[in-house]
Design a protein around this motif. Structure first.
Motif, PDB file in Angstrom:
ATOM      1  N   ILE A  52      42.374  10.543  29.088  1.00  0.00           N
ATOM      2  CA  ILE A  52      41.147  10.350  28.314  1.00  0.00           C
ATOM      3  C   ILE A  52      40.381   9.109  28.755  1.00  0.00           C
ATOM      4  O   ILE A  52      39.166   9.145  28.980  1.00  0.00           O
ATOM      5  CB  ILE A  52      41.465  10.251  26.807  1.00  0.00           C
ATOM      6  CG1 ILE A  52      42.132  11.530  26.297  1.00  0.00           C
ATOM      7  CG2 ILE A  52      40.195   9.948  26.006  1.00  0.00           C
ATOM      8  CD1 ILE A  52      41.266  12.759  26.344  1.00  0.00           C
ATOM      9  N   ILE A  53      41.080   7.984  28.881  1.00  0.00           N
ATOM     10  CA  ILE A  53      40.435   6.694  29.158  1.00  0.00           C
ATOM     11  C   ILE A  53      40.254   6.447  30.648  1.00  0.00           C
ATOM     12  O   ILE A  53      39.330   5.758  31.074  1.00  0.00           O
ATOM     13  CB  ILE A  53      41.237   5.539  28.519  1.00  0.00           C
ATOM     14  CG1 ILE A  53      41.474   5.809  27.021  1.00  0.00           C
ATOM     15  CG2 ILE A  53      40.529   4.198  28.704  1.00  0.00           C
ATOM     16  CD1 ILE A  53      40.209   5.928  26.207  1.00  0.00           C
ATOM     17  N   GLY A  54      41.142   7.003  31.454  1.00  0.00           N
ATOM     18  CA  GLY A  54      41.014   6.820  32.904  1.00  0.00           C
ATOM     19  C   GLY A  54      42.008   5.847  33.500  1.00  0.00           C
ATOM     20  O   GLY A  54      42.143   5.760  34.720  1.00  0.00           O
ATOM     21  N   VAL A  55      42.721   5.107  32.652  1.00  0.00           N
ATOM     22  CA  VAL A  55      43.795   4.210  33.096  1.00  0.00           C
ATOM     23  C   VAL A  55      44.939   4.303  32.102  1.00  0.00           C
ATOM     24  O   VAL A  55      44.752   4.738  30.968  1.00  0.00           O
ATOM     25  CB  VAL A  55      43.330   2.731  33.196  1.00  0.00           C
ATOM     26  CG1 VAL A  55      42.263   2.555  34.248  1.00  0.00           C
ATOM     27  CG2 VAL A  55      42.840   2.223  31.844  1.00  0.00           C
TER      28      VAL A  55
ATOM     29  N   LEU B 126      33.889   7.683  26.169  1.00  0.00           N
ATOM     30  CA  LEU B 126      34.168   8.503  25.006  1.00  0.00           C
ATOM     31  C   LEU B 126      32.950   8.633  24.110  1.00  0.00           C
ATOM     32  O   LEU B 126      32.253   7.654  23.851  1.00  0.00           O
ATOM     33  CB  LEU B 126      35.302   7.893  24.176  1.00  0.00           C
ATOM     34  CG  LEU B 126      36.701   7.936  24.783  1.00  0.00           C
ATOM     35  CD1 LEU B 126      37.668   7.205  23.872  1.00  0.00           C
ATOM     36  CD2 LEU B 126      37.161   9.361  24.982  1.00  0.00           C
ATOM     37  N   ALA B 127      32.718   9.831  23.661  1.00  0.00           N
ATOM     38  CA  ALA B 127      31.727  10.071  22.611  1.00  0.00           C
ATOM     39  C   ALA B 127      32.361  11.075  21.664  1.00  0.00           C
ATOM     40  O   ALA B 127      32.956  12.065  22.087  1.00  0.00           O
ATOM     41  CB  ALA B 127      30.437  10.623  23.205  1.00  0.00           C
ATOM     42  N   LEU B 128      32.258  10.772  20.382  1.00  0.00           N
ATOM     43  CA  LEU B 128      32.899  11.622  19.382  1.00  0.00           C
ATOM     44  C   LEU B 128      31.861  12.070  18.365  1.00  0.00           C
ATOM     45  O   LEU B 128      31.111  11.243  17.860  1.00  0.00           O
ATOM     46  CB  LEU B 128      34.010  10.839  18.681  1.00  0.00           C
ATOM     47  CG  LEU B 128      35.048  11.615  17.885  1.00  0.00           C
ATOM     48  CD1 LEU B 128      35.864  12.520  18.798  1.00  0.00           C
ATOM     49  CD2 LEU B 128      35.965  10.662  17.136  1.00  0.00           C
ATOM     50  N   PRO B 129      31.791  13.349  18.066  1.00  0.00           N
ATOM     51  CA  PRO B 129      30.766  13.830  17.133  1.00  0.00           C
ATOM     52  C   PRO B 129      30.947  13.264  15.732  1.00  0.00           C
ATOM     53  O   PRO B 129      32.067  13.043  15.275  1.00  0.00           O
ATOM     54  CB  PRO B 129      30.977  15.348  17.134  1.00  0.00           C
ATOM     55  CG  PRO B 129      31.737  15.642  18.379  1.00  0.00           C
ATOM     56  CD  PRO B 129      32.592  14.442  18.622  1.00  0.00           C
TER      57      PRO B 129
END
Length: 271
Positions: free
Chosen positions: A255-258, A157-160
């Motif tokens: 979003i996270i993958g799990v 995750l990267a959030l502006p």
């Protein structure tokens, strides 16, 4: 802590003073913004007491609770804490012959209890640790060597970080009402904007839609609640505005993958 703590900008003036030393620094941020800079040494950064955004030329990263970020040497970055009281725990490392590709990438990883104990152990160190200072140097070096072994799951995750003043207020509004599932229409009305203007603001300033931003924000908050507050998956779903547990679980998985239950299980294997 002294108000003059950061006057000398240690991360610019001291970190690279000695090529082969490991540099250690634990302190409150002391300011709301650490301007863009770089150093030859790679940086391990763990924070306590608030949210931290970190910007590079390529991405903006959101560092949640119980996670650390690795910043390779030479990568220009700025740091934006939620308050000057956020505590930074930094270790700056030179390159070693044993370094792998792990240390060439900016990434965020969860912190297990073992690593937290190790981080707190380093609290006794300040400034440069030289190769001649044994066993201290070997202990500090082992801290770096162990990171790839216990950091198998990066946080995708990267959030502006918003620069626009209006958008800062909007994001703060969303953060404070994360449990309400604020609608786009309500948000536009709250800030006296048309929905079209609000949509353009998110896209122009953050390069993502409101839904994308809000979803990631809710999932990052969920991570904090799962890991730091140790709430149940059902409680976390409610706290981030999801009345439906399956919808929350599906979104988290996307979003996270799990799935959140798997994430907690995997973390428990580490903690």
């Amino acid at each position: 802590m002294s108000d003059n703590l950061f006057v000398d900008k240690y991360y610019i003036t001291e970190v690279d003073s000695f090529e082969d030393s490991i540099y250690c620094h634990h302190a409150m941020m002391g300011e709301n913004y650490i301007s863009e800079h770089s150093h030859k040494k790679g940086q391990f950064l763990y924070t306590e007491g608030g949210i931290v955004f970190l910007r590079t030329d390529e991405k903006s990263y959101f560092l949640p609770a119980r996670h650390y970020i690795w910043i390779p040497g030479g990568v220009r970055h700025s740091i934006h804490p939620s308050s000057p009281e956020v505590v930074m725990r930094n270790l700056y490392f030179p390159r070693f012959d044993t370094d792998t590709a792990f240390f060439d990438r900016v990434n965020i990883y969860p912190v297990n209890d073992f690593l937290i104990e190790f981080i707190m152990f380093t609290n006794r160190w300040t400034g440069n640790i030289f190769p001649s200072e044994e066993p201290k140097f070997s202990i500090a070096k082992s801290f770096k060597l162990i990171l790839p072994e216990i950091s198998n799951t990066e946080l995708p995750l990267a959030l502006p970080y918003p620069k626009h003043e209006k958008l800062k207020d909007i994001v703060s509004f969303l953060e404070q009402r994360i449990d309400e599932n604020v609608s786009f229409k309500k948000l536009a009305q709250e800030f006296d904007l048309s929905e079209r203007t609000l949509a353009r603001l998110f896209q122009r300033e953050l390069n993502m839609s409101f839904i994308q931003y809000y979803t990631i924000l809710r999932m990052l908050t969920a991570l904090k609640l799962l890991l730091d507050d140790k709430l149940s998956v059902n409680e976390v779903a409610m706290r981030v505005g999801y009345s439906s547990l399956p919808t929350f679980s599906n979104t988290f998985n996307k979003i996270i993958g799990v799935r959140p239950s798997e994430y907690v299980k995997n973390r428990n294997l580490l903690f």
